[in-house]
Motif scaffolding. Sequence first.
Motif, PDB file in Angstrom:
ATOM      1  N   ALA A   1      -7.337   3.463  11.493  1.00 30.58           N
ATOM      2  CA  ALA A   1      -7.445   2.919  10.116  1.00 30.58           C
ATOM      3  C   ALA A   1      -8.720   1.846  10.169  1.00 30.58           C
ATOM      4  O   ALA A   1      -8.320   0.659  10.214  1.00 30.58           O
ATOM      5  CB  ALA A   1      -6.115   2.375   9.628  1.00 30.58           C
ATOM      6  N   TYR A   2      -9.549   2.222  10.062  1.00 27.51           N
ATOM      7  CA  TYR A   2     -10.953   1.242  10.146  1.00 27.51           C
ATOM      8  C   TYR A   2     -11.200   0.676   8.771  1.00 27.51           C
ATOM      9  O   TYR A   2     -11.400  -0.637   8.624  1.00 27.51           O
ATOM     10  CB  TYR A   2     -12.306   2.159  10.657  1.00 27.51           C
ATOM     11  CG  TYR A   2     -13.139   1.345  11.599  1.00 27.51           C
ATOM     12  CD1 TYR A   2     -12.550   0.828  12.685  1.00 27.51           C
ATOM     13  CD2 TYR A   2     -14.474   1.324  11.181  1.00 27.51           C
ATOM     14  CE1 TYR A   2     -13.556   0.105  13.336  1.00 27.51           C
ATOM     15  CE2 TYR A   2     -15.438   0.544  11.718  1.00 27.51           C
ATOM     16  CZ  TYR A   2     -14.861  -0.024  13.234  1.00 27.51           C
ATOM     17  OH  TYR A   2     -15.746  -0.735  14.032  1.00 27.51           O
ATOM     18  N   SER A   3     -11.223   1.291   7.768  1.00 29.79           N
ATOM     19  CA  SER A   3     -11.112   0.833   6.389  1.00 29.79           C
ATOM     20  C   SER A   3     -10.080   0.070   5.916  1.00 29.79           C
ATOM     21  O   SER A   3      -9.057   0.644   6.389  1.00 29.79           O
ATOM     22  CB  SER A   3     -11.843   1.734   5.489  1.00 29.79           C
ATOM     23  OG  SER A   3     -10.940   2.770   5.228  1.00 29.79           O
ATOM     24  N   ASN A   4     -10.254  -0.813   5.172  1.00 24.53           N
ATOM     25  CA  ASN A   4      -9.147  -1.486   4.385  1.00 24.53           C
ATOM     26  C   ASN A   4      -8.234  -0.531   3.508  1.00 24.53           C
ATOM     27  O   ASN A   4      -7.232  -0.464   3.427  1.00 24.53           O
ATOM     28  CB  ASN A   4      -9.676  -2.253   3.397  1.00 24.53           C
ATOM     29  CG  ASN A   4     -10.022  -3.606   3.946  1.00 24.53           C
ATOM     30  OD1 ASN A   4      -9.881  -3.986   5.382  1.00 24.53           O
ATOM     31  ND2 ASN A   4     -10.529  -4.901   3.593  1.00 24.53           N
ATOM     32  N   SER A   5      -9.041   0.587   2.825  1.00 22.09           N
ATOM     33  CA  SER A   5      -8.386   1.501   1.988  1.00 22.09           C
ATOM     34  C   SER A   5      -7.469   2.446   2.924  1.00 22.09           C
ATOM     35  O   SER A   5      -6.321   2.678   2.476  1.00 22.09           O
ATOM     36  CB  SER A   5      -9.408   2.362   1.376  1.00 22.09           C
ATOM     37  OG  SER A   5      -9.897   3.254   1.870  1.00 22.09           O
ATOM     38  N   LEU A   6      -7.729   2.672   4.066  1.00 27.04           N
ATOM     39  CA  LEU A   6      -7.073   3.605   4.996  1.00 27.04           C
ATOM     40  C   LEU A   6      -5.845   2.647   5.559  1.00 27.04           C
ATOM     41  O   LEU A   6      -4.774   3.392   5.757  1.00 27.04           O
ATOM     42  CB  LEU A   6      -7.958   4.046   6.063  1.00 27.04           C
ATOM     43  CG  LEU A   6      -7.654   5.667   6.106  1.00 27.04           C
ATOM     44  CD1 LEU A   6      -8.327   6.327   4.931  1.00 27.04           C
ATOM     45  CD2 LEU A   6      -8.500   6.208   7.428  1.00 27.04           C
ATOM     46  N   LYS A   7      -6.001   1.496   5.790  1.00 27.33           N
ATOM     47  CA  LYS A   7      -5.009   0.614   6.223  1.00 27.33           C
ATOM     48  C   LYS A   7      -4.062   0.490   5.224  1.00 27.33           C
ATOM     49  O   LYS A   7      -2.733   0.636   5.392  1.00 27.33           O
ATOM     50  CB  LYS A   7      -5.495  -0.705   6.416  1.00 27.33           C
ATOM     51  CG  LYS A   7      -6.382  -0.947   7.790  1.00 27.33           C
ATOM     52  CD  LYS A   7      -6.599  -2.468   7.976  1.00 27.33           C
ATOM     53  CE  LYS A   7      -7.758  -2.670   9.062  1.00 27.33           C
ATOM     54  NZ  LYS A   7      -8.917  -2.062   9.000  1.00 27.33           N
ATOM     55  N   GLN A   8      -4.465   0.538   3.777  1.00 29.02           N
ATOM     56  CA  GLN A   8      -3.298   0.643   2.798  1.00 29.02           C
ATOM     57  C   GLN A   8      -2.685   2.014   2.791  1.00 29.02           C
ATOM     58  O   GLN A   8      -1.391   2.074   2.649  1.00 29.02           O
ATOM     59  CB  GLN A   8      -3.921   0.140   1.500  1.00 29.02           C
ATOM     60  CG  GLN A   8      -4.570  -1.313   1.366  1.00 29.02           C
ATOM     61  CD  GLN A   8      -5.285  -1.420  -0.057  1.00 29.02           C
ATOM     62  OE1 GLN A   8      -4.779  -1.073  -1.007  1.00 29.02           O
ATOM     63  NE2 GLN A   8      -6.475  -1.657   0.250  1.00 29.02           N
ATOM     64  N   SER A   9      -3.601   3.139   2.603  1.00 32.19           N
ATOM     65  CA  SER A   9      -2.947   4.575   2.095  1.00 32.19           C
ATOM     66  C   SER A   9      -2.209   5.001   3.269  1.00 32.19           C
ATOM     67  O   SER A   9      -1.255   5.706   3.155  1.00 32.19           O
ATOM     68  CB  SER A   9      -4.015   5.140   1.497  1.00 32.19           C
ATOM     69  OG  SER A   9      -5.034   5.577   2.587  1.00 32.19           O
ATOM     70  N   LEU A  10      -2.636   4.749   4.502  1.00 37.66           N
ATOM     71  CA  LEU A  10      -1.819   5.583   5.678  1.00 37.66           C
ATOM     72  C   LEU A  10      -0.740   4.589   6.345  1.00 37.66           C
ATOM     73  O   LEU A  10       0.084   5.168   6.791  1.00 37.66           O
ATOM     74  CB  LEU A  10      -2.882   5.847   6.647  1.00 37.66           C
ATOM     75  CG  LEU A  10      -3.796   7.038   6.174  1.00 37.66           C
ATOM     76  CD1 LEU A  10      -4.879   7.336   7.152  1.00 37.66           C
ATOM     77  CD2 LEU A  10      -3.134   8.341   5.701  1.00 37.66           C
ATOM     78  N   LEU A  11      -1.110   3.084   6.342  1.00 37.38           N
ATOM     79  CA  LEU A  11      -0.231   2.462   6.997  1.00 37.38           C
ATOM     80  C   LEU A  11       0.530   1.551   6.073  1.00 37.38           C
ATOM     81  O   LEU A  11       1.505   0.960   6.607  1.00 37.38           O
ATOM     82  CB  LEU A  11      -0.906   1.464   8.237  1.00 37.38           C
ATOM     83  CG  LEU A  11      -1.688   2.205   9.177  1.00 37.38           C
ATOM     84  CD1 LEU A  11      -2.629   1.352   9.820  1.00 37.38           C
ATOM     85  CD2 LEU A  11      -0.451   2.962  10.000  1.00 37.38           C
ATOM     86  N   GLY A  12       0.264   1.387   4.919  1.00 39.73           N
ATOM     87  CA  GLY A  12       1.128   0.663   3.886  1.00 39.73           C
ATOM     88  C   GLY A  12       0.651  -0.739   4.055  1.00 39.73           C
ATOM     89  O   GLY A  12       1.624  -1.859   3.645  1.00 39.73           O
ATOM     90  N   VAL A  13      -0.535  -1.304   4.424  1.00 37.31           N
ATOM     91  CA  VAL A  13      -0.731  -2.641   4.549  1.00 37.31           C
ATOM     92  C   VAL A  13      -0.971  -3.027   3.096  1.00 37.31           C
ATOM     93  O   VAL A  13      -1.535  -2.177   2.324  1.00 37.31           O
ATOM     94  CB  VAL A  13      -2.049  -2.836   5.222  1.00 37.31           C
ATOM     95  CG1 VAL A  13      -2.394  -4.288   5.190  1.00 37.31           C
ATOM     96  CG2 VAL A  13      -1.803  -2.520   6.714  1.00 37.31           C
ATOM     97  N   SER A  14      -0.452  -4.246   2.664  1.00 36.98           N
ATOM     98  CA  SER A  14      -0.489  -4.545   1.185  1.00 36.98           C
ATOM     99  C   SER A  14      -1.779  -5.063   0.962  1.00 36.98           C
ATOM    100  O   SER A  14      -2.466  -5.896   1.741  1.00 36.98           O
ATOM    101  CB  SER A  14       0.459  -5.500   0.727  1.00 36.98           C
ATOM    102  OG  SER A  14       0.182  -6.669   1.135  1.00 36.98           O
ATOM    103  N   LYS A  15      -2.336  -4.787  -0.362  1.00 33.84           N
ATOM    104  CA  LYS A  15      -3.597  -5.292  -0.912  1.00 33.84           C
ATOM    105  C   LYS A  15      -3.513  -6.789  -0.960  1.00 33.84           C
ATOM    106  O   LYS A  15      -4.635  -7.412  -0.642  1.00 33.84           O
ATOM    107  CB  LYS A  15      -3.586  -4.758  -2.652  1.00 33.84           C
ATOM    108  CG  LYS A  15      -5.078  -4.593  -2.900  1.00 33.84           C
ATOM    109  CD  LYS A  15      -5.061  -3.990  -4.252  1.00 33.84           C
ATOM    110  CE  LYS A  15      -6.543  -4.143  -4.885  1.00 33.84           C
ATOM    111  NZ  LYS A  15      -6.656  -3.446  -5.910  1.00 33.84           N
TER     112      LYS A  15
END
Length: 448
Positions: A316-330
């Motif tokens: 998950a290189y991009s922030n958006s993938l960190k959110q969408s695939l790993l559930g990291v909060s905005k």
Amino acid sequence: MNEAPQTVSSVAILSTGDEVVEGRTVDTNAAYIADRAARLGLNVVAQLTVGDYPERLEWAWRTALGQADVVISTGGLGPTADDLTNETLARVAGVRLVLDEEQAERIRQIFQSLGRPMPDNNLRQAMLPDGAEIIANGLGTAPGYRLVVPSAQRHPVAIVLPGVPREMKPMMEESVEPWLGARLGGGRCVVSRTFQTFGMSESAVDEALEGLIDPEEGRVAFRASFPQISVRLTVIGEEAEAHSRLRLLGDRIAERLGPALYAEGDDATMEAVVGNLLRTRGLRLATAESCTGGLIGNRITDVPGSSDYYVGGVVAYSNSLKQSLLGVSKTTLAMFGAVSEETAIEMASGARKATGAELAVATTGIAGPTGGTVEKPVGTVAIALASAGSGGDGDESVQSKTYRLWGTRDWVKVLTSQVALDWVRRHLLGLDPLESNFGRRVTRRTRG
Ligand code: ATP
Ligand code: MG
């Protein structure tokens, strides 16, 4: 037939090939063979390199054989016209080239199994100097061999190996070294143990072992092969005694190295150690990688059988993938940034949720050379490890820590992958990953 010498004390190394002498191919063969020979306690007297010319090869063979009990050569065993080792050596030894039927048949079979017609040239590889004793090549067509080359009352031995490192190395280790080891003379034998460490600097390892081993009893050598530091103990003596001294002194070293010692053996890797631990504990691992770009997953899957314990991972290189695939909060990303323990913690936790693995390790950092800031310079890396707790459903503990690593982009990536794997190792051994003293610790944090 001429007798090989009963004892061997000196070795010369001969590398052949235009590409080696002209610098297009770095002579890793000579370095490797010299190291293996020196480890046996043999005197390495010279390394010679010559191109594919009959008169130069002849000069090199005569020179080397005049200087050492054994000459080990690589290269020039191929089927082409510039592969001259066999005919040169036959000339130097004053013997004929004869077709080795068994080797010829083996080469025919290799082509047959590949479904390809065999060019006549390939049979040249089975035309060997009379008296050659075969050293089997398990991986290629060219056989290696030993040949006694009598000259002026001496009986030096030529050991001929192919140039391709992948073929040469197993032949060296499985055949040549035992042959040499049995001829060290005086009932002497050389034995060694290698310890792989990670997490201590070379000087720290040196300090830890200072004064521990009497140089008369054993030799201790360090080798920093990034990212680990290996310690090799070599003992020379009469066989049974040498082995028991090696055991005793080696155990002393292992104890002193403590948790930084992750494996014993020349080729032991962190990923193999971690894999074995996961397998024996019956646990599965997932990865959530940002700055390492899949390197951890790549290293884990370098180990055969890793499907037993590695479920997979998310890069998950991009922030958006960190959110969408790993559930990291905005909010976490906005408040602490992508390179932060808070983000690493949510990445690790998210990877467990997404995969169901008992363990997940996460990395996020600035590999450089650009992207650094005053607060988070290049080399700032956060690592997190999430593990299932004993409290049943949803129980989880997560640890995270920020490191300041150093070096070029690829160094930072490799180091990060090593620290992350070391975390998993320490966790599985019941050691605190946060005690892994690599780089400069910035902060540490535990949740759950
Ligand atoms: P082949 O059957 O492939 O021709 P060979 O025994 O004739 O094998 P060479 O042709 O000399 O060996 O070398 C084959 C390849 O092995 C080279 O292209 C090079 O990549 C590698 N090689 C040869 N000599 C060395 C060396 N001294 N150090 C590292 N690599 C080497
Ligand atoms: Mg060749």
